[in-house]
Design an enzyme around this catalytic site. Structure first.
Site, PDB file in Angstrom:
ATOM      1  N   GLY A 143      42.832 -29.135  30.138  1.00  0.00           N
ATOM      2  CA  GLY A 143      43.891 -29.388  31.194  1.00  0.00           C
ATOM      3  C   GLY A 143      45.040 -30.386  30.698  1.00  0.00           C
ATOM      4  O   GLY A 143      46.047 -29.748  29.813  1.00  0.00           O
ATOM      5  N   GLY A 144      44.930 -31.613  30.870  1.00  0.00           N
ATOM      6  CA  GLY A 144      46.031 -32.323  30.126  1.00  0.00           C
ATOM      7  C   GLY A 144      46.529 -32.200  29.053  1.00  0.00           C
ATOM      8  O   GLY A 144      47.629 -32.440  28.633  1.00  0.00           O
ATOM      9  N   SER A 201      38.300 -33.145  30.365  1.00  0.00           N
ATOM     10  CA  SER A 201      38.893 -34.255  29.528  1.00  0.00           C
ATOM     11  C   SER A 201      38.565 -34.089  27.858  1.00  0.00           C
ATOM     12  O   SER A 201      38.420 -34.684  27.034  1.00  0.00           O
ATOM     13  CB  SER A 201      38.255 -35.731  29.700  1.00  0.00           C
ATOM     14  N   HIS A 239      38.198 -22.643  40.219  1.00  0.00           N
ATOM     15  CA  HIS A 239      38.412 -24.115  39.626  1.00  0.00           C
ATOM     16  C   HIS A 239      38.192 -25.114  40.730  1.00  0.00           C
ATOM     17  O   HIS A 239      38.230 -25.057  41.729  1.00  0.00           O
ATOM     18  CB  HIS A 239      39.946 -24.260  39.216  1.00  0.00           C
ATOM     19  N   ASN A 257      44.858 -24.874  30.876  1.00  0.00           N
ATOM     20  CA  ASN A 257      45.220 -25.054  32.426  1.00  0.00           C
ATOM     21  C   ASN A 257      46.465 -25.905  32.521  1.00  0.00           C
ATOM     22  O   ASN A 257      45.839 -26.929  32.637  1.00  0.00           O
ATOM     23  CB  ASN A 257      44.000 -25.387  33.118  1.00  0.00           C
ATOM     24  N   TRP A 258      47.429 -25.217  32.798  1.00  0.00           N
ATOM     25  CA  TRP A 258      48.742 -26.037  32.823  1.00  0.00           C
ATOM     26  C   TRP A 258      48.646 -26.490  34.805  1.00  0.00           C
ATOM     27  O   TRP A 258      49.770 -27.337  34.976  1.00  0.00           O
ATOM     28  CB  TRP A 258      49.853 -25.478  32.554  1.00  0.00           C
ATOM     29  N   LYS A 259      47.791 -25.977  35.449  1.00  0.00           N
ATOM     30  CA  LYS A 259      47.970 -26.624  36.857  1.00  0.00           C
ATOM     31  C   LYS A 259      49.356 -26.142  37.398  1.00  0.00           C
ATOM     32  O   LYS A 259      50.023 -25.498  37.269  1.00  0.00           O
ATOM     33  CB  LYS A 259      47.300 -28.031  37.029  1.00  0.00           C
ATOM     34  N   GLU A 285      32.831 -26.885  33.977  1.00  0.00           N
ATOM     35  CA  GLU A 285      33.486 -28.153  34.087  1.00  0.00           C
ATOM     36  C   GLU A 285      32.716 -29.343  34.856  1.00  0.00           C
ATOM     37  O   GLU A 285      33.224 -29.155  36.291  1.00  0.00           O
ATOM     38  CB  GLU A 285      34.908 -27.672  34.567  1.00  0.00           C
ATOM     39  N   GLY A 326      40.359 -34.607  34.257  1.00  0.00           N
ATOM     40  CA  GLY A 326      41.272 -35.438  34.430  1.00  0.00           C
ATOM     41  C   GLY A 326      40.931 -37.095  34.641  1.00  0.00           C
ATOM     42  O   GLY A 326      41.689 -37.865  34.779  1.00  0.00           O
ATOM     43  N   GLU A 329      39.276 -27.674  41.524  1.00  0.00           N
ATOM     44  CA  GLU A 329      40.478 -28.258  42.529  1.00  0.00           C
ATOM     45  C   GLU A 329      40.653 -27.037  43.643  1.00  0.00           C
ATOM     46  O   GLU A 329      40.967 -27.618  44.569  1.00  0.00           O
ATOM     47  CB  GLU A 329      41.784 -28.516  41.530  1.00  0.00           C
TER      48      GLU A 329
HETATM   49  P1  PGA Z   1      41.412 -32.005  32.051  1.00  0.00           P
HETATM   50  O1  PGA Z   1      41.277 -30.831  33.005  1.00  0.00           O
HETATM   51  O2  PGA Z   1      41.265 -31.478  30.675  1.00  0.00           O
HETATM   52  O3  PGA Z   1      42.856 -32.828  32.200  1.00  0.00           O
HETATM   53  O4  PGA Z   1      40.245 -33.055  32.242  1.00  0.00           O
HETATM   54  C1  PGA Z   1      40.401 -29.608  32.672  1.00  0.00           C
HETATM   55  C2  PGA Z   1      40.402 -28.624  33.760  1.00  0.00           C
HETATM   56  O5  PGA Z   1      40.661 -28.964  35.025  1.00  0.00           O
HETATM   57  O6  PGA Z   1      40.406 -27.401  33.594  1.00  0.00           O
END
Ligand code: PGA
Length: 250
Positions: A234-235, A213, A98, A14-16, A175, A181, A100
């Site tokens: 994500g990251g 994470s 998601h 997920n590149w957000k 998640e 994050g 967010e």
């Molecule tokens: P993260 O993000 O791996 O940076 O914790 C995961 C996500 O939001 O899908």
């Protein structure tokens, strides 16, 4: 409960709202080819989906998707993205619900489920996210929250499954919000416990991904759990060097 047969793993990134077109092209130029036995999908900003980016992704075996779609096919919904346009662009994945979106943009179980109906009936493979917040976990409400989120997902899934059409891939991503994050991954046992619970409320064939994470250091152990069928990263999906160490697990 009998552990499910292991489904082929899905490695989703997920590149957000991060990469530019140049960053994306740099990522694909540095990435090794994805292993054919693992499905690798990147969820990116819609405007990243230029012809060059799509071609570079395909060359390395990645599938691409968007990070949200609206529940209507078209209409007066300023700022939203139509599933029909995603398909017209030749793409076949989307991410929905998601945390967010839930935290900052008012997404609810109800709206996420409506988006799921549209995405799936338009033919998009979908990763549908759920997960409890830190406050909910600390208050001992994890399973209550997950049960509510899964119920909404599962009733929509069953309505879709009752139609004659062949369903695209539909996966759930667990998640925990406190792990996103933050560098605080759920332990493999904590994740497996919730995955097993989600499995008990759904089906043996449903791919259930873990996210929060995930790194090259913890991915293999998470994936080795019987009810964890992939990861949503994500990251660590932003750089080819770190994501390839995750999706290259065989
Ligand atoms: P993260 O993000 O791996 O940076 O914790 C995961 C996500 O939001 O899908």
């Amino acid at each position: 409960m009998t552990p499910p047969k292991k489904l082929s793993p899905i490695f989703a990134g997920n590149w957000k709202m991060n990469h530019s077109v140049a960053d994306a092209l740099d990522f694909f130029s540095k990435s090794p080819k994805t292993p054919t036995e693992n499905k690798c999908v990147l969820f990116v900003s819609a405007l990243l989906l230029t012809d060059d980016v799509i071609a570079a992704a395909r060359l390395k075996g990645f599938e691409l998707g968007v990070q949200n779609v609206h529940w209507e096919e078209k209409g007066a919904f300023t700022g939203e993205l139509s599933a029909r346009l995603v398909v017209e662009r030749g793409l076949n994945w989307c991410l929905l619900g998601h945390s967010e979106r839930r935290q900052y943009f008012g997404e609810s179980d109800e709206s996420a489920s409506r988006r799921l109906s549209r995405a799936v009936s338009t033919g998009l493979n979908t990763v549908y996210c759920i997960g409890e917040t830190l406050a909910q976990r600390e208050a001992g409400q994890t399973f209550q929250v997950i049960e509510r989120q899964v119920a909404s997902f599962w009733s929509t899934f069953q309505t879709l499954a009752a139609s004659d059409a062949k369903l695209p891939t539909i996966a759930v991503a667990y998640e925990p919000v406190w792990a996103i994050g933050t560098g605080k991954t759920a332990t493999s046992a904590q994740a497996e416990e919730v995955h097993q619970f989600i499995r008990s409320k759904t089906s043996i064939d449903l791919p259930i991904l873990y996210g929060g994470s995930v790194t090259a250091e913890n991915a293999a152990e998470l994936i080795s759990m019987p009810n964890i069928n992939g990861v949503l990263v994500g990251g660590a999906s932003l750089k080819a060097e770190s994501f390839s160490k995750i999706f290259d697990i065989r």
